[in-house]
Design a protein around this motif. Structure first.
Motif, PDB file in Angstrom:
ATOM      1  N   ASP A  26       0.820  -1.209   0.000  1.00 34.33           N
ATOM      2  CA  ASP A  26       0.000   0.000   0.000  1.00 34.33           C
ATOM      3  C   ASP A  26       0.853   1.256   0.000  1.00 34.33           C
ATOM      4  O   ASP A  26       0.554   2.224  -0.696  1.00 34.33           O
ATOM      5  CB  ASP A  26      -0.931   0.013   1.210  1.00 34.33           C
ATOM      6  N   GLN A  27       1.939   1.245   0.743  1.00 34.58           N
ATOM      7  CA  GLN A  27       2.825   2.412   0.794  1.00 34.58           C
ATOM      8  C   GLN A  27       3.524   2.632  -0.538  1.00 34.58           C
ATOM      9  O   GLN A  27       3.673   3.772  -0.987  1.00 34.58           O
ATOM     10  CB  GLN A  27       3.857   2.239   1.901  1.00 34.58           C
ATOM     11  N   VAL A  28       3.930   1.551  -1.165  1.00 32.38           N
ATOM     12  CA  VAL A  28       4.585   1.668  -2.471  1.00 32.38           C
ATOM     13  C   VAL A  28       3.605   2.194  -3.513  1.00 32.38           C
ATOM     14  O   VAL A  28       3.951   3.068  -4.320  1.00 32.38           O
ATOM     15  CB  VAL A  28       5.181   0.305  -2.900  1.00 32.38           C
ATOM     16  N   LEU A  29       2.387   1.678  -3.508  1.00 29.75           N
ATOM     17  CA  LEU A  29       1.371   2.146  -4.464  1.00 29.75           C
ATOM     18  C   LEU A  29       1.053   3.626  -4.271  1.00 29.75           C
ATOM     19  O   LEU A  29       0.922   4.368  -5.247  1.00 29.75           O
ATOM     20  CB  LEU A  29       0.103   1.313  -4.340  1.00 29.75           C
ATOM     21  N   TYR A  68      -4.786  -0.664  -5.868  1.00 25.02           N
ATOM     22  CA  TYR A  68      -4.886  -0.266  -4.462  1.00 25.02           C
ATOM     23  C   TYR A  68      -6.247  -0.638  -3.873  1.00 25.02           C
ATOM     24  O   TYR A  68      -6.328  -1.156  -2.771  1.00 25.02           O
ATOM     25  CB  TYR A  68      -4.638   1.236  -4.336  1.00 25.02           C
ATOM     26  N   PHE A  69      -7.334  -0.376  -4.613  1.00 25.31           N
ATOM     27  CA  PHE A  69      -8.666  -0.685  -4.112  1.00 25.31           C
ATOM     28  C   PHE A  69      -9.117  -2.103  -4.432  1.00 25.31           C
ATOM     29  O   PHE A  69     -10.210  -2.503  -4.020  1.00 25.31           O
ATOM     30  CB  PHE A  69      -9.685   0.313  -4.662  1.00 25.31           C
ATOM     31  N   ASP A  70      -8.321  -2.857  -5.169  1.00 26.77           N
ATOM     32  CA  ASP A  70      -8.579  -4.261  -5.494  1.00 26.77           C
ATOM     33  C   ASP A  70      -9.935  -4.446  -6.186  1.00 26.77           C
ATOM     34  O   ASP A  70     -10.771  -5.248  -5.761  1.00 26.77           O
ATOM     35  CB  ASP A  70      -8.491  -5.124  -4.237  1.00 26.77           C
ATOM     36  N   SER A  82     -11.800  -4.391 -10.355  1.00 25.42           N
ATOM     37  CA  SER A  82     -11.514  -4.429 -11.790  1.00 25.42           C
ATOM     38  C   SER A  82     -12.209  -3.312 -12.562  1.00 25.42           C
ATOM     39  O   SER A  82     -11.977  -3.145 -13.749  1.00 25.42           O
ATOM     40  CB  SER A  82     -11.932  -5.781 -12.374  1.00 25.42           C
ATOM     41  N   LEU A  83     -13.045  -2.535 -11.892  1.00 27.76           N
ATOM     42  CA  LEU A  83     -13.753  -1.449 -12.556  1.00 27.76           C
ATOM     43  C   LEU A  83     -12.785  -0.388 -13.074  1.00 27.76           C
ATOM     44  O   LEU A  83     -12.988   0.181 -14.150  1.00 27.76           O
ATOM     45  CB  LEU A  83     -14.762  -0.824 -11.591  1.00 27.76           C
ATOM     46  N   PHE A  84     -11.719  -0.143 -12.341  1.00 23.90           N
ATOM     47  CA  PHE A  84     -10.735   0.854 -12.749  1.00 23.90           C
ATOM     48  C   PHE A  84     -10.003   0.433 -14.024  1.00 23.90           C
ATOM     49  O   PHE A  84      -9.603   1.285 -14.821  1.00 23.90           O
ATOM     50  CB  PHE A  84      -9.725   1.108 -11.633  1.00 23.90           C
ATOM     51  N   PHE A  85      -9.820  -0.852 -14.216  1.00 26.52           N
ATOM     52  CA  PHE A  85      -9.109  -1.332 -15.402  1.00 26.52           C
ATOM     53  C   PHE A  85      -9.945  -1.102 -16.665  1.00 26.52           C
ATOM     54  O   PHE A  85      -9.402  -0.781 -17.722  1.00 26.52           O
ATOM     55  CB  PHE A  85      -8.754  -2.804 -15.248  1.00 26.52           C
TER      56      PHE A  85
END
Length: 89
Positions: free
Chosen positions: A3-6, A54-56, A58-61
């Motif tokens: 999460d920190q890296v993202l 980050y939010f896990d 698939s809608l963002f893809f």
């Protein structure tokens, strides 16, 4: 840790978006502005994919895929307009 890296990478991509917006505003030629706009499309796609990871979800893809298609068509249309002065033949 992931999460920190993202979040760190999202901040860097956001910084790249700000720098692209700066080039879009002060670009000395129209070609520089079109290239900045195309790079902004790519950075937006990267940011949306990072948020999808980050939010896990698939809608963002799917949204990133739509922006990629629109970005390509927009860049091609602007380039054709600069070369010929007319988009539709």
């Amino acid at each position: 840790m992931l999460d920190q890296v993202l979040l760190g990478v999202a901040v860097l991509v956001g910084l790249a978006l700000v720098l692209n917006a700066w080039r879009l505003i002060i670009g000395p030629t129209v070609t520089d502005r079109i290239l900045a706009l195309d790079t902004m499309y790519i950075n937006c796609i990267a940011l949306i994919i990072l948020l999808g990871i980050y939010f896990d979800t698939s809608l963002f893809f799917e949204a990133a895929l739509l922006i990629a298609m629109l970005g390509f068509v927009g860049t091609a249309a602007l380039s054709k307009y600069l070369l010929r002065g007319d988009i539709i033949e």
